[in-house]
Design a protein around this motif. Structure first.
Motif, PDB file in Angstrom:
ATOM      1  N   ASP A 139       0.645  -0.866   0.085  1.00 14.53           N
ATOM      2  CA  ASP A 139       0.458  -0.014  -0.134  1.00 14.53           C
ATOM      3  C   ASP A 139       0.980   1.381   0.099  1.00 14.53           C
ATOM      4  N   GLU A 140       1.337   0.890   0.272  1.00 12.22           N
ATOM      5  CA  GLU A 140       2.881   2.375   0.725  1.00 12.22           C
ATOM      6  C   GLU A 140       3.785   2.837  -0.592  1.00 12.22           C
ATOM      7  N   ALA A 178       1.052   4.477  -2.855  1.00 11.25           N
ATOM      8  CA  ALA A 178       0.181   5.457  -2.800  1.00 11.25           C
ATOM      9  C   ALA A 178       1.944   7.061  -3.118  1.00 11.25           C
TER      10      ALA A 178
END
Length: 437
Positions: A99-100, A103
């Protein structure tokens, strides 16, 4: 003179009195312990154990931390980890979450569990922290210092900027707990995956095929996949000034090979296991089959096929990574003891004798399993000798699997790498010498 002598005598008397009183107290304590019985006697550690404990307390291992995406892990990542480990006694690696990455950079090619397999297998890594954040926040930095006993946070001399343009390691630098290493020359994931940039160093080795397709083929992923398999439309450029998918800026040196090598051979009675292959775009499937192979003996010897051999069997677009790049990736794996750089396709009797090979193994998942049907089976000799063993591959991943992932999402990866283009350009234009190796 007399006054001084008197003062000296007074001091001596007070010291003598203190010694007498101290002796009386100590004697009384010993008598009391004796009367109380053995159970009351304290259990004191032996002198040598106490010395070791004090020494450990004085000289705690220096623990260093390095984080990264480690997406499509290559020898550049491995070399960064090697340099980081050299700055301390223990290397803890943070593997950034899916997810990081999404993003901050765009979708990763390889998911977290595969990236963890890759990082854990690097010989210089002592432990890993999964789902690490992309930015070193104050909260996470304090966690590193207090819970993981990290002394220094390490990163390369290339920029690592957050989407708002700020330095991801600004807090660590401000705290005085940051150390820098030298970026490995000649490779980055951006270089491997590619963009449509005209910058020579950013030319991709894979997605360049996208712009070679006809407009009617623009959304046909299977056609793009066939280009990688058959070599259609390839333009090879060794100068870095034209368009090509197999441009490499790697600068191989004998020192780098020595740095990656274990520098030790097998013992006289070692059971030597041999496995060979392309090991292109070194991935979790490679790591897991090497792990199983190593468990079958005392010494794992890995044969790395030449670029020409791979091109002749898998198409002109292969390999993506050249022989020296692939060799370093395999050498960095903790399960590997030695590699043959440019191994022959056929495993001969002379080769088995020369290297004292006890067992030849091959996985059940591979790019080309047709060799078993050919009259010229490369493993015919070890099969006849009864030393060939087929290993059940733990993961259903091949280099083509990685290519398919990129092809299926090539537009997203192009956007991801275009974001990095500006910082890459700035880095190379302002690059200065950094001490390190």
């Amino acid at each position: 003179m007399e006054a001084g002598a008197g003062a000296s005598g007074g001091c001596s008397a007070r010291a003598l009195a203190a010694c007498v009183i101290g002796g009386i107290v100590l004697g009384a304590s010993v008598v009391a312990l004796h009367l109380a019985g053995p159970a009351a006697l304290p259990s004191l550690p032996p002198l040598d154990a106490l010395g070791r404990r004090l020494l450990r307390r004085r000289r705690r291992p220096v623990r260093v931390y390095m984080d990264g995406c480690f997406d499509m892990m290559h020898y550049g990542h491995c070399n960064a980890l090697r340099q980081a480990r050299a700055l301390g006694d223990e290397l803890i690696v943070g593997v950034i979450s899916d997810d990081e990455i999404k993003a901050n950079k765009g979708p990763p090619v390889t998911p977290l569990h595969e990236r963890m397999i890759m990082v854990r297998a690097v010989k210089w890594v002592d432990d890993i922290i999964p789902d690490a954040p992309y930015a070193i926040t104050e909260e996470f930095m304090n966690k590193l210092f207090n819970e993981y006993n990290i002394d220094y946070i390490i990163h390369g001399d290339d920029p690592c900027l957050l989407p708002d343009g700020t330095d991801a390691y600004a807090l660590a630098k401000k705290a005085g707990r940051y150390k820098q290493i030298k970026r490995t020359e000649g490779v980055s994931t951006t270089d491997i995956v590619g963009t449509n940039s005209s910058l020579p160093f950013i030319f991709g080795r894979m997605l360049l095929c996208v712009r070679e397709r006809s407009s009617s083929d623009a959304h046909n992923h299977s056609s793009l996949q066939r280009q990688f398999s058959s070599g259609h439309g390839q333009k090879v450029d060794d100068t870095g000034s034209g368009s090509g998918t197999r441009v490499s800026h790697f600068l191989p040196t004998s020192r780098r090979i020595v740095q990656f090598s274990n520098s030790r051979g097998p013992g006289p009675d070692s059971r030597i296991v041999y496995i060979d292959g392309a090991f292109d775009l070194f991935h979790a499937g490679h790591v897991e089959i090497l792990r199983l192979a190593r468990e079958l003996g005392d010494f794992l010897l890995v044969g790395i096929h030449t670029d020409q051999t791979i091109s002749s069997t898998r198409g002109r677009h292969r390999p993506i990574m050249n022989l020296h790049e692939r060799s370093l990736s395999v050498l960095a794996c903790r399960y590997v003891d030695e590699v043959i750089i440019g191994a022959p396709w056929d495993v001969s009797k002379d080769m088995i004798t020369t290297f004292n090979i006890s067992l030849v193994v091959h996985g059940t998942i591979a790019e080309n399993m047709d060799f078993t049907k050919d009259d010229s089976n490369p493993y015919a000799v070890p099969i006849a000798m009864g030393i060939y063993h087929k290993l059940e591959s733990p993961l259903d991943i091949t280099t083509s699997t990685i290519i398919r992932r990129i092809v299926a999402n090539h537009e997203a990866y192009q956007k991801r790498n275009q974001k990095k283009e500006a910082s890459e350009k700035k880095y190379y234009e302002g690059k200065s010498y950094v001490n390190g190796e």
